[in-house]
Design a protein around this motif. Structure first.
Motif, PDB file in Angstrom:
ATOM      1  N   ASP A  38     -15.600  12.737  13.325  1.00  0.00           N
ATOM      2  CA  ASP A  38     -15.855  13.778  12.983  1.00  0.00           C
ATOM      3  C   ASP A  38     -14.531  13.850  12.585  1.00  0.00           C
ATOM      4  O   ASP A  38     -14.170  15.218  11.666  1.00  0.00           O
ATOM      5  N   CYS A  39     -13.428  13.384  12.538  1.00  0.00           N
ATOM      6  CA  CYS A  39     -12.519  13.877  11.657  1.00  0.00           C
ATOM      7  C   CYS A  39     -11.999  13.134  10.279  1.00  0.00           C
ATOM      8  O   CYS A  39     -12.424  11.319  10.611  1.00  0.00           O
ATOM      9  N   ASP A  40     -12.078  14.195   9.341  1.00  0.00           N
ATOM     10  CA  ASP A  40     -12.195  13.057   8.258  1.00  0.00           C
ATOM     11  C   ASP A  40     -10.393  12.423   7.729  1.00  0.00           C
ATOM     12  O   ASP A  40      -9.611  13.045   7.445  1.00  0.00           O
ATOM     13  N   ASN A  41     -10.563  11.261   8.511  1.00  0.00           N
ATOM     14  CA  ASN A  41      -8.690  10.536   8.191  1.00  0.00           C
ATOM     15  C   ASN A  41      -9.206  10.616   6.685  1.00  0.00           C
ATOM     16  O   ASN A  41      -7.533  10.201   6.301  1.00  0.00           O
ATOM     17  N   GLY A  42      -9.889  10.128   6.034  1.00  0.00           N
ATOM     18  CA  GLY A  42     -10.289  10.223   4.080  1.00  0.00           C
ATOM     19  C   GLY A  42      -9.303  11.233   3.528  1.00  0.00           C
ATOM     20  O   GLY A  42      -8.556  10.498   2.617  1.00  0.00           O
ATOM     21  N   ALA A  43      -9.822  12.599   4.424  1.00  0.00           N
ATOM     22  CA  ALA A  43      -9.376  13.586   3.131  1.00  0.00           C
ATOM     23  C   ALA A  43      -7.490  13.135   4.055  1.00  0.00           C
ATOM     24  O   ALA A  43      -7.199  13.903   2.777  1.00  0.00           O
ATOM     25  N   VAL A  44      -7.485  13.448   4.987  1.00  0.00           N
ATOM     26  CA  VAL A  44      -5.420  13.293   5.479  1.00  0.00           C
ATOM     27  C   VAL A  44      -4.909  12.125   4.759  1.00  0.00           C
ATOM     28  O   VAL A  44      -3.770  12.357   4.016  1.00  0.00           O
ATOM     29  N   ILE A  45      -5.111  11.458   4.222  1.00  0.00           N
ATOM     30  CA  ILE A  45      -4.784   9.724   3.337  1.00  0.00           C
ATOM     31  C   ILE A  45      -4.577  10.919   2.200  1.00  0.00           C
ATOM     32  O   ILE A  45      -3.597  10.960   1.337  1.00  0.00           O
ATOM     33  N   MET A  70       0.743  -0.930  -0.042  1.00  0.00           N
ATOM     34  CA  MET A  70      -0.286   0.270  -0.452  1.00  0.00           C
ATOM     35  C   MET A  70       0.840   1.078  -0.188  1.00  0.00           C
ATOM     36  O   MET A  70       1.233   1.579   1.001  1.00  0.00           O
ATOM     37  N   THR A  71       1.525   1.897  -0.993  1.00  0.00           N
ATOM     38  CA  THR A  71       1.507   3.416  -1.574  1.00  0.00           C
ATOM     39  C   THR A  71       3.088   3.088   0.170  1.00  0.00           C
ATOM     40  O   THR A  71       3.428   1.781  -0.298  1.00  0.00           O
ATOM     41  N   ALA A  72       4.273   3.859  -0.647  1.00  0.00           N
ATOM     42  CA  ALA A  72       5.215   3.645   0.007  1.00  0.00           C
ATOM     43  C   ALA A  72       5.273   3.544   1.867  1.00  0.00           C
ATOM     44  O   ALA A  72       6.309   4.259   2.713  1.00  0.00           O
ATOM     45  N   TRP A  73       4.064   3.727   2.432  1.00  0.00           N
ATOM     46  CA  TRP A  73       4.063   3.246   3.982  1.00  0.00           C
ATOM     47  C   TRP A  73       3.435   2.180   3.959  1.00  0.00           C
ATOM     48  O   TRP A  73       3.999   1.237   3.881  1.00  0.00           O
ATOM     49  N   LYS A  74       4.380   2.166   5.733  1.00  0.00           N
ATOM     50  CA  LYS A  74       4.783   1.458   6.828  1.00  0.00           C
ATOM     51  C   LYS A  74       3.738   1.476   7.652  1.00  0.00           C
ATOM     52  O   LYS A  74       3.711   2.939   8.107  1.00  0.00           O
ATOM     53  N   PHE A  88      -9.582   0.234   7.191  1.00  0.00           N
ATOM     54  CA  PHE A  88      -9.523   1.737   7.352  1.00  0.00           C
ATOM     55  C   PHE A  88      -8.730   1.832   6.003  1.00  0.00           C
ATOM     56  O   PHE A  88      -9.308   2.853   4.570  1.00  0.00           O
ATOM     57  N   VAL A  89      -7.236   2.643   6.754  1.00  0.00           N
ATOM     58  CA  VAL A  89      -6.794   2.956   6.095  1.00  0.00           C
ATOM     59  C   VAL A  89      -6.319   2.083   4.816  1.00  0.00           C
ATOM     60  O   VAL A  89      -5.991   2.785   3.442  1.00  0.00           O
ATOM     61  N   VAL A 133      -6.697   3.942   0.771  1.00  0.00           N
ATOM     62  CA  VAL A 133      -5.009   4.162  -0.183  1.00  0.00           C
ATOM     63  C   VAL A 133      -6.207   3.235  -1.285  1.00  0.00           C
ATOM     64  O   VAL A 133      -5.168   2.881  -2.570  1.00  0.00           O
ATOM     65  N   GLY A 134      -6.749   2.184  -1.071  1.00  0.00           N
ATOM     66  CA  GLY A 134      -7.454   1.076  -2.296  1.00  0.00           C
ATOM     67  C   GLY A 134      -7.732   1.952  -2.951  1.00  0.00           C
ATOM     68  O   GLY A 134      -7.861   2.113  -3.628  1.00  0.00           O
ATOM     69  N   LYS A 135      -8.592   3.050  -2.897  1.00  0.00           N
ATOM     70  CA  LYS A 135      -9.299   4.500  -3.779  1.00  0.00           C
ATOM     71  C   LYS A 135      -8.577   4.791  -4.529  1.00  0.00           C
ATOM     72  O   LYS A 135      -9.290   5.515  -5.843  1.00  0.00           O
TER      73      LYS A 135
END
Length: 277
Positions: free
Chosen positions: A230-237, A1-5, A269-270, A274-276
């Motif tokens: 209520d924290c949009d972590n999708g937008a953060v990703i 998943m990308t270059a994230w660990k 979730f992460v 990322v898969g999107k």
């Protein structure tokens, strides 16, 4: 998943506290999770994470034995120790030397165990409120943290936190204007303070080499798994992908009835976001 660990913080496996001796001995005051860190590491590894973050107090528990028990735990679980989290008041000149000496011990432990990052929070809010010069004093102390981390081959990160003098976006910018320390965004704390975490990631992209993702709900106030609330972590990703972020992402959850389930849910979730693409 990308270059994230992906890493997870061990703080969910017990109550958050500090060392009581710190009331009378600043140099011995550390964060601590009062829980079973062996269980935490094993469940974090089983959930699919590659790394773990500990509070300074939990790491320093193994200092007398040259961290043998922690080395064994990391070897057995296959987890990398990614970061050690510490902190201080940082604005009181009379105790700063003691605070930095304790953070140096945490940095020594992080280096001994192969960590990449030293994360600090802090910047005390006085009972009388913020005084002129408090942000300058904090920035100067953080620059000292940068130096002690660099001497040990670590990357120093500042973690804005509720209840400190650096909560809101303008306070973050004010301190960052006077220190070179890295920015470890904790998305829940940024959102709860009224900021837009995704916008802050974009604004301070050049400082980010480590990230805390955490969920937050407004009513009733609570920290929740990364995809809830209520924290949009999708937008953060998406923002992290836009800035080309590479490195460790640490999911975090301060307390949850089933810590392992919270860890699994946050990771799922992460990965889905990322898969999107």
């Amino acid at each position: 998943m990308t270059a994230w660990k992906m890493a997870y913080h061990a703080n969910c496996w017990g109550a958050l506290g500090g060392d009581a001796v710190g009331v009378t001995s600043i140099g011995r005051l550390a964060y601590r999770t009062f829980g079973d860190m062996d269980r935490a590491a094993r469940e974090i590894a089983a959930a699919g994470y590659e790394g773990i973050e500990f509070f300074d107090g939990n790491v320093l528990d193994a200092e007398a034995e040259d961290f043998a028990s922690l080395r064994r735990l990391l070897d057995e679980t296959g987890l990398a120790l990614v970061a050690v989290y510490s902190g201080g008041n940082f604005i009181f000149a009379d105790i700063l030397e003691e605070e930095l000496a304790r953070i140096e011990r945490a940095a020594d432990a992080a280096r001994a165990l192969g960590a990449e990052h030293l994360v600090v929070g802090g910047g005390a809010t006085r009972l009388s409120g913020v005084r002129a010069g408090d942000h300058d004093a904090l920035a100067a102390a953080l620059e000292k943290v940068v130096g002690l981390a660099e001497r040990r081959g670590l990357k120093a990160q500042y973690h804005p936190h509720l209840s400190t003098i650096v909560e809101r976006p303008e306070e973050i910018a004010r301190v960052f204007a006077k220190t070179s320390i890295g920015f470890c965004p904790d998305t829940a704390h940024l959102a709860a303070a009224g900021g837009d975490p995704a916008a802050l990631v974009a604004e301070h992209a050049g400082r980010i080499s480590y990230v805390h993702l955490k969920g937050w709900q407004r009513e009733p106030f609570a920290f929740v798994p990364v995809g809830q609330g209520d924290c949009d972590n999708g937008a953060v990703i998406r923002a992290l992908r836009t800035i080309g972020y590479e490195g460790w992402v640490c999911n975090e959850l301060d307390a949850w009835p089933d810590p392992a389930a919270g860890a699994r849910e946050s990771l799922a979730f992460v990965k889905a976001e990322v898969g999107k693409g």
